[in-house]
Design a protein around this motif. Structure first.
Motif, PDB file in Angstrom:
ATOM      1  N   THR A 170       0.748  -1.276  -0.186  1.00 47.11           N
ATOM      2  CA  THR A 170       0.162   0.035   0.674  1.00 47.11           C
ATOM      3  C   THR A 170       1.163   1.651   0.326  1.00 47.11           C
ATOM      4  O   THR A 170       0.772   2.379  -0.587  1.00 47.11           O
ATOM      5  CB  THR A 170      -0.713  -0.247   1.092  1.00 47.11           C
ATOM      6  N   ARG A 192      -8.213   6.030  -0.914  1.00 47.97           N
ATOM      7  CA  ARG A 192      -8.892   5.248  -0.714  1.00 47.97           C
ATOM      8  C   ARG A 192      -8.293   3.489   0.331  1.00 47.97           C
ATOM      9  O   ARG A 192      -7.924   3.793   1.330  1.00 47.97           O
ATOM     10  CB  ARG A 192      -9.829   3.918  -1.102  1.00 47.97           C
ATOM     11  N   LYS A 195      -6.955   5.717   3.641  1.00 45.08           N
ATOM     12  CA  LYS A 195      -8.325   5.583   4.235  1.00 45.08           C
ATOM     13  C   LYS A 195      -7.617   3.805   4.775  1.00 45.08           C
ATOM     14  O   LYS A 195      -7.833   3.277   6.211  1.00 45.08           O
ATOM     15  CB  LYS A 195      -9.386   5.349   3.491  1.00 45.08           C
ATOM     16  N   TYR A 196      -7.965   3.055   3.475  1.00 41.62           N
ATOM     17  CA  TYR A 196      -6.936   1.675   4.174  1.00 41.62           C
ATOM     18  C   TYR A 196      -5.571   1.519   4.985  1.00 41.62           C
ATOM     19  O   TYR A 196      -5.822   0.290   5.886  1.00 41.62           O
ATOM     20  CB  TYR A 196      -6.639   0.369   2.687  1.00 41.62           C
ATOM     21  N   ARG A 238      -4.885   3.568   7.056  1.00 43.16           N
ATOM     22  CA  ARG A 238      -5.112   4.092   8.783  1.00 43.16           C
ATOM     23  C   ARG A 238      -5.531   3.409   9.749  1.00 43.16           C
ATOM     24  O   ARG A 238      -5.342   3.381  10.651  1.00 43.16           O
ATOM     25  CB  ARG A 238      -5.750   5.111   8.223  1.00 43.16           C
ATOM     26  N   ARG A 239      -6.439   2.253   8.687  1.00 42.29           N
ATOM     27  CA  ARG A 239      -7.324   1.560   9.938  1.00 42.29           C
ATOM     28  C   ARG A 239      -7.038   0.312  10.065  1.00 42.29           C
ATOM     29  O   ARG A 239      -6.497  -0.016  10.712  1.00 42.29           O
ATOM     30  CB  ARG A 239      -8.730   1.425   8.883  1.00 42.29           C
ATOM     31  N   GLU A 240      -5.730   0.405   8.989  1.00 36.59           N
ATOM     32  CA  GLU A 240      -4.774  -1.599   9.045  1.00 36.59           C
ATOM     33  C   GLU A 240      -3.493  -1.116   9.615  1.00 36.59           C
ATOM     34  O   GLU A 240      -3.630  -2.141  10.157  1.00 36.59           O
ATOM     35  CB  GLU A 240      -4.726  -1.941   8.414  1.00 36.59           C
ATOM     36  N   ASN A 241      -2.882  -0.080  10.104  1.00 36.28           N
ATOM     37  CA  ASN A 241      -1.083   0.433  10.085  1.00 36.28           C
ATOM     38  C   ASN A 241      -1.323   1.725  10.099  1.00 36.28           C
ATOM     39  O   ASN A 241      -0.974   2.189   9.118  1.00 36.28           O
ATOM     40  CB  ASN A 241      -0.540  -0.676   9.010  1.00 36.28           C
ATOM     41  N   PRO A 242      -2.078   1.585  11.129  1.00 40.55           N
ATOM     42  CA  PRO A 242      -1.733   3.354  11.951  1.00 40.55           C
ATOM     43  C   PRO A 242      -0.554   4.004  11.825  1.00 40.55           C
ATOM     44  O   PRO A 242       0.110   5.260  11.333  1.00 40.55           O
ATOM     45  CB  PRO A 242      -2.620   3.718  12.666  1.00 40.55           C
ATOM     46  N   PHE A 245       0.992   4.309   8.219  1.00 41.92           N
ATOM     47  CA  PHE A 245      -0.095   5.295   7.144  1.00 41.92           C
ATOM     48  C   PHE A 245       0.752   7.036   8.172  1.00 41.92           C
ATOM     49  O   PHE A 245       0.958   7.927   7.169  1.00 41.92           O
ATOM     50  CB  PHE A 245      -1.221   5.970   8.241  1.00 41.92           C
TER      51      PHE A 245
END
Length: 137
Positions: A78, A118, A121-122, A124-128, A131
């Motif tokens: 990502t 997108r 956003k993914y 930030r949600r899965e691996n801050p 991010f």
């Protein structure tokens, strides 16, 4: 009745002839190509300043992807995708600003912005941690 005048019907043109044996296709931006052993005029011809806009963007995206890789085989994580999209978005931003009526490019530009949003956003949600590291770089 009128007689037909060319155009339409007929056979398609023949395919181009194959390259001669032993001929190789050289890529301008091949990273494995060592330019240290070539003369100065050849080095100037092969420089990125003479590349097309697409090749220059591709080279910048590859360089940025190298910086964001977590290991040698990482080409689709990502973080790497976000970095590549950022380079492509920067290139398209200049094009869209220069050509405001180019709606096809504008649509691609908006699509890349949405895809990057997108992915962020993914991330930030899965691996801050990733991010934060991606945004700070």
């Amino acid at each position: 009745k009128r007689a037909r005048r060319g155009g339409g019907g007929g056979r398609p043109p023949p395919p181009p002839p194959p390259p001669p044996p032993g001929a190789q296709a050289y890529r301008l931006l091949d990273p494995s190509f060592d330019v240290s052993g070539v003369s100065e005029p050849v080095r100037r011809v092969l420089s990125l300043e003479n590349a097309s806009a697409a090749d220059a963007t591709r080279a910048r995206a590859n360089a940025v992807a190298e910086a964001f890789r977590t290991h040698d085989a990482d080409c689709g994580s990502t973080r790497v995708q976000v970095a590549r999209l950022t380079v492509e978005i920067d290139a398209l931003k200049a094009h869209v600003a220069e050509h405001p009526k180019d709606f096809h490019s504008k649509r691609g530009y908006q699509g890349k912005i949405s895809k990057r949003a997108r992915l962020l956003k993914y991330l930030r949600r899965e691996n801050p941690e990733d991010f934060a590291a991606t945004l700070s770089a």
